[in-house]
Design an enzyme around this catalytic site. Structure first.
Site, PDB file in Angstrom:
ATOM      1  N   LYS A  21       0.803  -1.206   0.000  1.00 24.65           N
ATOM      2  CA  LYS A  21       0.000   0.000   0.000  1.00 24.65           C
ATOM      3  C   LYS A  21       0.839   1.261   0.000  1.00 24.65           C
ATOM      4  O   LYS A  21       0.371   2.348  -0.334  1.00 24.65           O
ATOM      5  CB  LYS A  21      -0.882   0.040   1.272  1.00 24.65           C
ATOM      6  CG  LYS A  21      -1.842  -1.089   1.422  1.00 24.65           C
ATOM      7  CD  LYS A  21      -2.627  -0.896   2.770  1.00 24.65           C
ATOM      8  CE  LYS A  21      -3.417  -2.109   3.128  1.00 24.65           C
ATOM      9  NZ  LYS A  21      -4.006  -2.002   4.489  1.00 24.65           N
ATOM     10  N   GLY A  22       2.079   1.146   0.454  1.00 25.39           N
ATOM     11  CA  GLY A  22       2.876   2.320   0.792  1.00 25.39           C
ATOM     12  C   GLY A  22       3.046   3.360  -0.300  1.00 25.39           C
ATOM     13  O   GLY A  22       3.227   4.536  -0.016  1.00 25.39           O
ATOM     14  N   GLU A  25       7.870   2.687  -5.945  1.00 24.94           N
ATOM     15  CA  GLU A  25       7.967   2.214  -4.560  1.00 24.94           C
ATOM     16  C   GLU A  25       8.099   3.402  -3.607  1.00 24.94           C
ATOM     17  O   GLU A  25       8.651   4.447  -3.974  1.00 24.94           O
ATOM     18  CB  GLU A  25       9.200   1.315  -4.382  1.00 24.94           C
ATOM     19  CG  GLU A  25       8.914  -0.161  -4.348  1.00 24.94           C
ATOM     20  CD  GLU A  25       8.202  -0.648  -3.086  1.00 24.94           C
ATOM     21  OE1 GLU A  25       7.520   0.154  -2.405  1.00 24.94           O
ATOM     22  OE2 GLU A  25       8.322  -1.841  -2.791  1.00 24.94           O
ATOM     23  N   ASP A  26       7.630   3.219  -2.399  1.00 25.27           N
ATOM     24  CA  ASP A  26       7.821   4.261  -1.385  1.00 25.27           C
ATOM     25  C   ASP A  26       9.175   4.127  -0.708  1.00 25.27           C
ATOM     26  O   ASP A  26       9.817   5.118  -0.391  1.00 25.27           O
ATOM     27  CB  ASP A  26       6.689   4.228  -0.353  1.00 25.27           C
ATOM     28  CG  ASP A  26       6.507   2.849   0.240  1.00 25.27           C
ATOM     29  OD1 ASP A  26       6.497   1.866  -0.527  1.00 25.27           O
ATOM     30  OD2 ASP A  26       6.391   2.725   1.469  1.00 25.27           O
ATOM     31  N   ASP A  64      14.189  -1.069   1.469  1.00 27.93           N
ATOM     32  CA  ASP A  64      14.784  -1.275   2.796  1.00 27.93           C
ATOM     33  C   ASP A  64      15.793  -2.423   2.670  1.00 27.93           C
ATOM     34  O   ASP A  64      16.916  -2.212   2.202  1.00 27.93           O
ATOM     35  CB  ASP A  64      13.619  -1.575   3.761  1.00 27.93           C
ATOM     36  CG  ASP A  64      13.994  -1.561   5.219  1.00 27.93           C
ATOM     37  OD1 ASP A  64      15.079  -2.053   5.550  1.00 27.93           O
ATOM     38  OD2 ASP A  64      13.194  -1.092   6.046  1.00 27.93           O
ATOM     39  N   PHE A  66      12.726   4.144  11.989  1.00 25.76           N
ATOM     40  CA  PHE A  66      11.431   3.644  11.551  1.00 25.76           C
ATOM     41  C   PHE A  66      10.608   4.822  11.055  1.00 25.76           C
ATOM     42  O   PHE A  66      10.317   5.749  11.810  1.00 25.76           O
ATOM     43  CB  PHE A  66      10.699   2.895  12.658  1.00 25.76           C
ATOM     44  CG  PHE A  66       9.611   2.036  12.097  1.00 25.76           C
ATOM     45  CD1 PHE A  66       9.879   0.729  11.714  1.00 25.76           C
ATOM     46  CD2 PHE A  66       8.334   2.543  11.885  1.00 25.76           C
ATOM     47  CE1 PHE A  66       8.898  -0.059  11.135  1.00 25.76           C
ATOM     48  CE2 PHE A  66       7.343   1.762  11.302  1.00 25.76           C
ATOM     49  CZ  PHE A  66       7.619   0.460  10.935  1.00 25.76           C
ATOM     50  N   ARG A  81      -0.297   6.385   7.869  1.00 31.85           N
ATOM     51  CA  ARG A  81      -0.091   6.545   6.422  1.00 31.85           C
ATOM     52  C   ARG A  81      -0.541   7.922   5.940  1.00 31.85           C
ATOM     53  O   ARG A  81      -0.074   8.421   4.928  1.00 31.85           O
ATOM     54  CB  ARG A  81      -0.886   5.481   5.644  1.00 31.85           C
ATOM     55  CG  ARG A  81      -0.373   4.064   5.798  1.00 31.85           C
ATOM     56  CD  ARG A  81      -1.024   3.166   4.760  1.00 31.85           C
ATOM     57  NE  ARG A  81      -0.938   1.753   5.098  1.00 31.85           N
ATOM     58  CZ  ARG A  81       0.082   0.953   4.783  1.00 31.85           C
ATOM     59  NH1 ARG A  81       1.123   1.442   4.149  1.00 31.85           N
ATOM     60  NH2 ARG A  81       0.069  -0.320   5.117  1.00 31.85           N
TER      61      ARG A  81
HETATM   62  C1  PRP Z   1       7.196  -1.821   2.613  1.00 29.45           C
HETATM   63  C2  PRP Z   1       7.515  -0.906   1.458  1.00 29.45           C
HETATM   64  C3  PRP Z   1       8.227  -1.800   0.494  1.00 29.45           C
HETATM   65  C4  PRP Z   1       8.885  -2.819   1.394  1.00 29.45           C
HETATM   66  C5  PRP Z   1      10.341  -2.519   1.511  1.00 29.45           C
HETATM   67  O1  PRP Z   1       5.996  -2.468   2.328  1.00 29.45           O
HETATM   68  O2  PRP Z   1       6.352  -0.349   0.907  1.00 29.45           O
HETATM   69  O3  PRP Z   1       7.342  -2.426  -0.407  1.00 29.45           O
HETATM   70  O4  PRP Z   1       8.265  -2.736   2.673  1.00 29.45           O
HETATM   71  O5  PRP Z   1      10.966  -3.413   2.394  1.00 29.45           O
HETATM   72  P1  PRP Z   1      12.131  -4.383   1.973  1.00 29.45           P
HETATM   73  O6  PRP Z   1      13.064  -3.650   1.068  1.00 29.45           O
HETATM   74  O7  PRP Z   1      12.785  -4.714   3.300  1.00 29.45           O
HETATM   75  O8  PRP Z   1      11.534  -5.584   1.341  1.00 29.45           O
HETATM   76  P2  PRP Z   1       5.197  -3.306   3.416  1.00 29.45           P
HETATM   77  O9  PRP Z   1       5.492  -4.756   3.213  1.00 29.45           O
HETATM   78  O10 PRP Z   1       5.453  -2.734   4.781  1.00 29.45           O
HETATM   79  O11 PRP Z   1       3.702  -3.101   2.997  1.00 29.45           O
HETATM   80  P3  PRP Z   1       2.868  -1.743   2.807  1.00 29.45           P
HETATM   81  O12 PRP Z   1       3.436  -1.051   1.595  1.00 29.45           O
HETATM   82  O13 PRP Z   1       1.476  -2.234   2.614  1.00 29.45           O
HETATM   83  O14 PRP Z   1       3.031  -0.914   4.066  1.00 29.45           O
END
Ligand code: PRP
Length: 177
Positions: free
Chosen positions: A43-44, A99-100, A103, A152, A165
């Site tokens: 969703k991010g 992507e947002d 990580d 975080f 969000r």
């Molecule tokens: C977050 C973000 C990326 C991912 C990055 O999504 O939006 O898609 O984590 O993390 P990584 O590089 O360690 O894989 P999340 O799974 O939290 O879902 P969301 O977007 O619904 O919050």
């Protein structure tokens, strides 16, 4: 009800706006003769995607994909799964993933492999933020907004336990890492 943790602003809405403007300029330069499919990772990315596409001056198609990598909390729970897959063919198309945050890199690495198996003409990645200090898998970010510290982060689409969000600024969640 549990008390909400405190937040402090890391990037203001003005800084985010300037960053989104710059990324849009880069995309307008590189895609002006193309007709890409933009794929937002839910969703991010929803807020970033919404702001970014309004600044693009070339024709775009918009798709979303939803992956699961984190559970209800803030840590990875292992295997990544496609929760909502692509509903349109991308073979031979130019694809731009939105992507947002990158990580560990596990989510985007999985997604890029998933997309490349569908044989698009090109796949590029546009990420609003990058947290390189947490990287486990190398990732090339073609269009990068902001490099962020190992904090975080919430707001502008990013959540903690599905909360925050809606914050218009990108914030650090105090007491978390
Ligand atoms: C977050 C973000 C990326 C991912 C990055 O999504 O939006 O898609 O984590 O993390 P990584 O590089 O360690 O894989 P999340 O799974 O939290 O879902 P969301 O977007 O619904 O919050």
């Amino acid at each position: 009800m549990n008390p909400q943790p405190e937040t402090s602003v890391l990037f203001s809405r003005q800084e985010i706006e300037a960053t989104v403007n710059r990324l849009a300029s880069e995309l307008n330069r590189d895609y002006h003769r193309k007709h890409p499919i933009l794929i937002g990772v839910l969703k991010g990315s929803f807020m970033f995607m919404a702001d970014l596409i309004r600044l693009l001056d070339f024709p775009v198609e918009v798709e979303f994909i939803r992956l699961s990598s984190y559970g209800g909390g803030k840590e990875s729970v292992g295997k990544i799964k496609v929760v909502h897959g692509l509903r349109t063919p991308i073979k031979g198309r130019d694809v731009l993933v939105i992507e947002d945050i990158v990580d560990t890199g596990r989510t985007i690495n999985f997604l890029l492999e998933y997309l490349r198996r569908k044989r698009p003409a090109s796949v590029k990645l546009c990420a609003l933020t990058d947290k390189p200090s947490r990287r486990q898998i190398p990732v090339t970010i073609d269009y990068l907004g902001l490099t962020v510290p190992n904090e975080f982060l919430v707001g502008y689409g990013l959540d903690w336990d599905e909360k925050f969000r809606n914050l218009p600024d990108m914030c650090v969640l105090e007491g978390e890492e």
